[in-house]
Design an enzyme around this catalytic site. Structure first.
Site, short mmCIF file in Angstrom:
data_model
loop_
_atom_site.label_atom_id
_atom_site.label_comp_id
_atom_site.label_asym_id
_atom_site.label_seq_id
_atom_site.Cartn_x
_atom_site.Cartn_y
_atom_site.Cartn_z
N THR A 133 0.87 -1.28 0.09
CA THR A 133 -0.03 -0.04 0.04
C THR A 133 0.95 1.38 0.07
O THR A 133 0.51 2.19 -0.76
CB THR A 133 -1.02 0.13 1.22
OG1 THR A 133 -1.89 -1.08 1.16
CG2 THR A 133 -1.84 1.04 1.41
N HIS A 158 1.58 1.83 -3.57
CA HIS A 158 0.57 2.28 -4.27
C HIS A 158 0.22 3.81 -3.72
O HIS A 158 -0.01 4.68 -4.68
CB HIS A 158 -0.82 1.52 -3.65
CG HIS A 158 -0.86 0.27 -4.43
ND1 HIS A 158 -0.82 -0.19 -5.54
CD2 HIS A 158 -1.07 -0.72 -3.47
CE1 HIS A 158 -0.87 -1.37 -5.83
NE2 HIS A 158 -1.12 -1.87 -4.66
P1 NAP Z 1 3.09 -8.93 -1.88
O1 NAP Z 1 4.52 -9.03 -1.03
O2 NAP Z 1 3.14 -8.28 -3.03
O3 NAP Z 1 2.66 -10.42 -1.97
C1 NAP Z 1 1.90 -10.86 -2.91
C2 NAP Z 1 2.63 -12.26 -3.54
O4 NAP Z 1 1.62 -12.76 -4.71
C3 NAP Z 1 3.73 -11.88 -4.26
O5 NAP Z 1 4.83 -12.06 -3.21
C4 NAP Z 1 3.99 -12.84 -5.38
O6 NAP Z 1 5.00 -13.81 -5.19
C5 NAP Z 1 2.57 -13.40 -5.48
N1 NAP Z 1 2.13 -13.57 -6.97
C6 NAP Z 1 2.25 -12.61 -7.59
N2 NAP Z 1 1.62 -13.13 -8.76
C7 NAP Z 1 0.93 -14.22 -8.59
C8 NAP Z 1 0.68 -15.36 -9.34
N3 NAP Z 1 0.16 -14.99 -10.62
N4 NAP Z 1 0.14 -16.37 -8.73
C9 NAP Z 1 0.49 -16.56 -7.46
N5 NAP Z 1 1.08 -15.64 -6.85
C10 NAP Z 1 1.58 -14.67 -7.23
O7 NAP Z 1 1.84 -8.41 -0.81
P2 NAP Z 1 1.44 -8.66 0.36
O8 NAP Z 1 2.10 -7.50 1.48
O9 NAP Z 1 1.74 -9.95 0.98
O10 NAP Z 1 -0.13 -8.29 0.14
C11 NAP Z 1 -0.83 -9.16 -0.64
C12 NAP Z 1 -2.06 -8.30 -0.98
O11 NAP Z 1 -2.80 -8.26 0.23
C13 NAP Z 1 -1.75 -7.06 -1.74
O12 NAP Z 1 -2.48 -6.76 -2.75
C14 NAP Z 1 -2.23 -6.22 -0.49
O13 NAP Z 1 -2.34 -4.83 -1.14
C15 NAP Z 1 -3.32 -6.70 0.12
N6 NAP Z 1 -3.45 -6.38 1.30
C16 NAP Z 1 -4.77 -6.40 1.58
C17 NAP Z 1 -5.33 -6.27 3.15
C18 NAP Z 1 -6.74 -5.99 3.24
O14 NAP Z 1 -7.32 -5.58 4.24
N7 NAP Z 1 -7.55 -7.04 2.37
C19 NAP Z 1 -4.41 -5.81 4.18
C20 NAP Z 1 -2.94 -5.68 3.61
C21 NAP Z 1 -2.70 -6.14 2.51
P3 NAP Z 1 5.49 -14.64 -6.09
O15 NAP Z 1 6.64 -13.71 -6.90
O16 NAP Z 1 6.24 -15.62 -5.59
O17 NAP Z 1 4.55 -15.16 -6.94
#
Ligand code: NAP
Length: 342
Positions: free
Chosen positions: A39, A42
């Protein structure tokens, strides 16, 4: 004091600013660590609304330096984690108890000055005590964990359930652990990075899969796959179109899909309503952390949720500017800004 200021979209700078004074009911916290979340990137790119100029940083913990007038239950020297989200308490959603959907939601590190600084001020209602014996960086994981707890609550995982987690970042790796704690006996993490898949295994995933090899949906749900017929629960934690589109297909008939990943506003994905209806897939989304921060603090304080393997880098403010202004490094799980590091 030093602070990472978002001055306008695409303009983030390390600045010397006045140390804040805690107002009535507020705590002045000396920041020990603040995690860099997607975020923040973003916000830097203007893909998530904020109010520049503002100090970023919403995943922080630290030591209380001073308490404002009217504070009770907190004193100097206590370690706390801060819940950044501040609901108004007045709007119809707050009055329904849906504080995460507040019409006037404000967040520390987004609308008011946050934790990428030497000090941050937070309302006492948003502070949760952590033990002084805890490794200081661990408290910075309470905020993302609190969001994951809400998602896992909505997933209604039952003992013996099967779960697919899509995306092996911090969110996915916390969800893997929460799913096991909730009683899931099969937890399959799908992520491209081999390194993250190994970490997931150490944290309790019973299996993992690389989505870049073949069609992940048919591979996992085939009669000889890891989850014949699909999983009871699928939790999307990548926030990319591909995984959101894959999620329903990975659920069994009558299964549940929880969307935790955030897609940029305005982006649309292809989902087949007929399939959702015909197989009665429950599709729910999970936004931030309503009343879950205390549970997150408890899980981190007790060591029930492991966060040490999620720490990829400890960096200073200067490096923080570069880290937030660029995509995460390959294989990186979480970088944390630690005041005092050059
Ligand atoms: P992140 O570090 O970007 O993790 C997302 C992971 O998804 C990446 O590390 C990537 O790892 C994997 N990925 C990307 N494309 C993929 C695909 N096609 N298939 C499978 N895996 C894939 O982000 P994060 O901090 O863990 O956060 C994850 C999401 O949750 C983000 O969108 C964030 O904005 C959101 N979020 C939501 C909330 C909420 O309240 N809903 C709160 C916090 C964060 P690889 O390179 O290993 O594929």
């Amino acid at each position: 004091m030093k602070a990472l200021r978002l001055e306008a979209t695409g303009k983030l700078a390390l600045r010397e600013v006045e140390r804040p004074d805690p107002g009535v009911g507020e705590l002045l916290v000396r920041v020990e660590a603040c995690g860099i979340c997607g975020t923040d990137r973003h916000l830097f790119l203007g893909e998530f609304p904020s109010k520049p100029p503002v100090t970023l940083g919403h995943e922080f913990c630290g030591i209380i330096e001073r308490v404002g007038d009217g504070v009770s239950g907190f004193r100097e020297g206590m370690r706390v984690t801060g819940d950044p989200n501040i609901a108004c308490g007045q709007c119809p959603e707050c009055q329904r108890g849906r504080v995460n959907l507040c019409h006037n939601l404000q967040a520390t590190g987004i609308h008011r000055d946050g934790g990428f600084a030497e000090y941050v001020c937070i309302p006492q209602q948003k502070a949760f005590e952590l033990p002084l014996a805890l490794p200081p960086l661990h408290g910075a994981f309470c905020e993302p964990l609190a969001c994951c707890i809400h998602g896992v609550d909505l997933a209604e995982i039952r003992t013996g359930s099967s779960v697919v987690v899509l995306g092996g970042g911090v969110i996915g790796l916390l969800v893997v652990q929460l799913a096991r704690l909730a009683g899931a006996t099969k937890v399959v993490l799908v992520t491209r990075s081999e390194e993250k898949r190994r970490v997931a295994e150490r944290l309790g995933a019973t299996a993992n899969a690389d989505p870049s090899v073949g069609d992940i949906v048919s591979r996992l749900t085939a009669h000889d796959g890891l989850l014949p017929g699909g999983a009871d629960v699928v939790i999307e934690c990548a926030g990319v179109a591909e995984t959101i589109e894959q999620a329903p297909g990975l659920a069994r008939r009558g299964g549940t899909v929880v969307i935790l990943g955030v897609m940029p506003q305005g982006v649309k994905v292809a989902i087949e309503p007929f399939d959702l209806l015909f197989r009665e897939i429950k599709l729910v989304s999970s936004f931030i952390n309503p009343f879950t921060h205390r549970r997150a603090a408890e899980l981190i304080a007790s060591g029930t949720i492991q966060v040490e393997p999620l720490i990829s880098r400890r960096i200073g403010f200067k490096e923080g500017v570069e880290a937030i202004s660029n995509p995460a490094r390959k294989g990186e799980i979480r970088a944390l800004v630690v005041p005092g590091i050059d």
